[in-house]
Design a protein around this motif. Structure first.
Motif, PDB file in Angstrom:
ATOM      1  N   GLY A  64       1.019  -1.161  -0.141  1.00 55.59           N
ATOM      2  CA  GLY A  64       0.107  -0.097   0.053  1.00 55.59           C
ATOM      3  C   GLY A  64       0.761   1.417  -0.030  1.00 55.59           C
ATOM      4  O   GLY A  64       2.061   1.358  -0.115  1.00 55.59           O
ATOM      5  N   ASN A  65       0.027   2.680   0.095  1.00 49.93           N
ATOM      6  CA  ASN A  65       0.783   3.734  -0.036  1.00 49.93           C
ATOM      7  C   ASN A  65       1.542   3.823   1.348  1.00 49.93           C
ATOM      8  O   ASN A  65       1.415   3.439   2.435  1.00 49.93           O
ATOM      9  CB  ASN A  65       0.003   4.863   0.003  1.00 49.93           C
ATOM     10  CG  ASN A  65      -0.914   4.771  -1.406  1.00 49.93           C
ATOM     11  OD1 ASN A  65      -0.290   4.556  -2.574  1.00 49.93           O
ATOM     12  ND2 ASN A  65      -2.242   5.215  -1.271  1.00 49.93           N
ATOM     13  N   CYS A  66       2.868   4.509   0.874  1.00 55.38           N
ATOM     14  CA  CYS A  66       3.671   4.986   2.211  1.00 55.38           C
ATOM     15  C   CYS A  66       3.447   6.464   2.366  1.00 55.38           C
ATOM     16  O   CYS A  66       3.621   7.367   1.527  1.00 55.38           O
ATOM     17  CB  CYS A  66       4.944   4.652   1.946  1.00 55.38           C
ATOM     18  SG  CYS A  66       5.645   2.960   1.824  1.00 55.38           S
ATOM     19  N   ASN A  67       3.076   6.786   3.527  1.00 54.61           N
ATOM     20  CA  ASN A  67       2.542   8.152   4.033  1.00 54.61           C
ATOM     21  C   ASN A  67       3.893   8.893   4.407  1.00 54.61           C
ATOM     22  O   ASN A  67       3.817  10.104   4.360  1.00 54.61           O
ATOM     23  CB  ASN A  67       1.596   8.332   4.987  1.00 54.61           C
ATOM     24  CG  ASN A  67       0.220   7.874   4.687  1.00 54.61           C
ATOM     25  OD1 ASN A  67      -0.241   7.822   3.555  1.00 54.61           O
ATOM     26  ND2 ASN A  67      -0.484   6.863   5.501  1.00 54.61           N
ATOM     27  N   SER A  68       5.011   8.328   4.575  1.00 55.34           N
ATOM     28  CA  SER A  68       6.420   8.816   4.940  1.00 55.34           C
ATOM     29  C   SER A  68       7.428   7.914   4.456  1.00 55.34           C
ATOM     30  O   SER A  68       6.912   6.816   4.064  1.00 55.34           O
ATOM     31  CB  SER A  68       6.329   8.987   6.480  1.00 55.34           C
ATOM     32  OG  SER A  68       6.248   7.857   7.106  1.00 55.34           O
ATOM     33  N   PRO A  69       8.616   8.269   4.470  1.00 55.26           N
ATOM     34  CA  PRO A  69       9.539   7.137   3.940  1.00 55.26           C
ATOM     35  C   PRO A  69       9.751   5.906   4.656  1.00 55.26           C
ATOM     36  O   PRO A  69       9.736   5.861   5.684  1.00 55.26           O
ATOM     37  CB  PRO A  69      10.955   8.054   3.887  1.00 55.26           C
ATOM     38  CG  PRO A  69      10.465   9.382   3.956  1.00 55.26           C
ATOM     39  CD  PRO A  69       9.067   9.560   4.605  1.00 55.26           C
ATOM     40  N   ALA A  70       9.766   4.757   3.914  1.00 53.53           N
ATOM     41  CA  ALA A  70       9.806   3.433   4.297  1.00 53.53           C
ATOM     42  C   ALA A  70      10.961   2.982   3.779  1.00 53.53           C
ATOM     43  O   ALA A  70      11.458   3.073   2.649  1.00 53.53           O
ATOM     44  CB  ALA A  70       8.654   2.747   3.726  1.00 53.53           C
TER      45      ALA A  70
END
Length: 477
Positions: free
Chosen positions: A298-304
């Motif tokens: 899914g989407n990463c709302n902050s850096p992963a």
């Protein structure tokens, strides 16, 4: 080795002496059937035979699961083992579970177990964007992309409802410090090991996986799949062996519990290894690119961040050779979306076969990399042996950003790989530059020192817009 050696379990109701409960026959593992075992911390489960049983957990750390045999997994609507082994019509249920399903587990080791044909669970597919000739047709369930809907019509012309399928040996969510080693998995459906949001270390080593069955979601289908949408992980997928995908495709179903779901002719596209880092709708909006399960990656709302090693794996998926039933998958598949930070080494893997070159019964790329959005990727690909593929031995799909006005930037090194003859591989390297409306423009630097059977740069318009900048061996392309 014998029920007389079974342990005493400490339970909330007092001690349970399993040697007494099971009796003392010699030469058989003590057996559990038809239920769910929920475990807590500091648990060891070893030496048992499980028949249609699943292990789940609560607030769990320090767990060892070893030397057990799992036939099926828990469901209220079971399929007989012999039927599953013959690739016959199966029963499915929303209440089915993987053989091992653990959430929030830390310090887990799963080793030397055998998993045979887990039972199959139904779940609701998320929607992607159906895009035809660069025109957005609106939301469309991901699980409807695979040839046939449950009413028998061609995808896009009939029923747009339907449920997806999954039959996992091991499913882990939000795990940390995990070892999965030396297990044997036969007949899982869509995912053998499905690992979502690992943190700390994850080692998947020396497992043997065969006869993978294909459900209706061709994207999530992988023998080993690791997804991440947050945090930091160090992942190693090493020395695993993959062989012999099954015939047929199980299509979507109309109800949550259904009997006699039969496989239909089609392409088994189970990828042996898949990585999904930040693979969500912001970078992969198209129905044909998105995972069906909204809870996976899914989407990463902050850096992963993922630090990844994929090495020493052997892939041998020979042609199925049954009329109408084909094989068509990538060997090792990487998908990196917006906010994904990946440092990866991919080396010493052997791809012996992805089917029969020159026909329909053949895989796509030996190694494939979709790098999109505002990702940052540092990638080393070396000393792999890729003996056949229908498209490129190594293929890339590179796309601009459309998230937070941030550009992507990746550096890729390719060296010392061994390729099959040109009769078996049409090209050693292909790079697809994908147009995208995002701005500013992402940049990719590729350095390749391998001999080129044939090298192609394609421009592919997924959406009208600009193409990423590509530097190949120092020159713009």
């Amino acid at each position: 080795a014998a029920a007389s050696n079974a342990p005493t379990l400490a339970t909330q109701f007092g001690n349970a002496n399993l040697a007494t409960i099971f009796g003392t026959p010699v030469g058989a593992q003590p057996s559990f059937s038809n239920g769910v075992i929920s475990i807590g911390s500091n648990t060891t489960i070893t030496g048992f035979s499980f028949n249609n049983v699943s292990i789940t957990n609560y607030s769990t750390s320090n767990v060892l699961i070893s030397n057990n045999t799992f036939v099926g997994s828990y469901t209220n609507n079971p399929t007989a083992l012999a039927t599953a082994q013959a690739f016959g019509a199966i029963n499915v249920s929303a209440n089915a579970l993987p053989a091992i399903q653990l959430d929030g587990v830390s310090n887990l080791t799963v080793t030397n177990n055998t998993f045979l044909y887990p039972q199959v669970q139904t779940y609701v597919s998320q929607d992607g964007r159906r895009i035809v000739n660069n025109v957005d047709q609106g939301p469309y369930p991901v699980c409807n992309q695979n040839n046939l809907n449950n009413d028998g019509t061609i995808s896009g012309t009939g029923n747009t409802s339907g449920l997806c399928l999954s039959g996992n040996a091991i499913r882990l969510n939000n795990n940390s410090n995990v070892v999965i080693s030396s297990n044997t998995v036969i007949g899982a459906l869509d995912e053998g090991f499905r690992i979502n949001n690992p943190s700390g270390s994850l080692l998947i080593d020396s497992n043997t996986i065969s006869n993978m069955r294909m459900g209706p979601d061709s994207n999530i289908g992988s023998a080993i799949i690791v997804g991440q949408s947050q945090g930091t992980s160090t992942v190693a997928i090493t020395n695993n062996n993959f062989s012999n995908n099954s015939v047929g495709v199980y299509r979507i179903v109309a109800t949550a519990t259904q009997n006699n779901v039969a496989p239909v002719p089609g392409n088994n596209v189970i990828d042996p290894i898949e990585i999904g880092l930040c693979r969500g709708t912001s970078s992969y909006p198209r129905t044909q690119d998105l995972y069906a399960d909204p809870n996976f990656s899914g989407n990463c709302n902050s850096p992963a961040t993922m630090n990844l090693t994929v090495s020493g794996n052997t892939i041998n998926l020979p042609a199925i050779n049954v009329a109408g039933f084909n094989q068509n998958g990538d060997g090792i598949d990487f998908n990196i979306g917006s906010n994904g930070l990946l440092t990866a080494s991919v080396y010493s893997n052997i791809i012996q076969s992805l089917g029969t070159p020159g026909g329909n019964d053949i895989g796509d790329n030996g190694l494939t990399f979709d790098i999109r959005g505002s990702s940052r990727v540092n990638l080393n690909i070396y000393s792999n042996t890729i003996l056949n593929s229908d498209d490129a031995a190594i293929g890339f799909s590179l796309q601009n950003t459309n998230v937070n006005n941030q550009p992507g930037a990746s550096t890729i090194y390719i060296y010392n790989n061994i390729y099959g003859a040109s009769a078996n591989i049409s090209r050693s390297l292909e790079i697809d530059k994908v147009s995208n409306t995002g701005s500013p423009v992402s940049q990719f630097t590729v350095a390749n020192t391998d001999p080129e059977i044939r090298f192609i740069v394609n421009s592919r318009p997924f959406n009208p817009g600009s193409y990423p900048i590509l530097f190949y061996n120092g020159a713009p392309r």
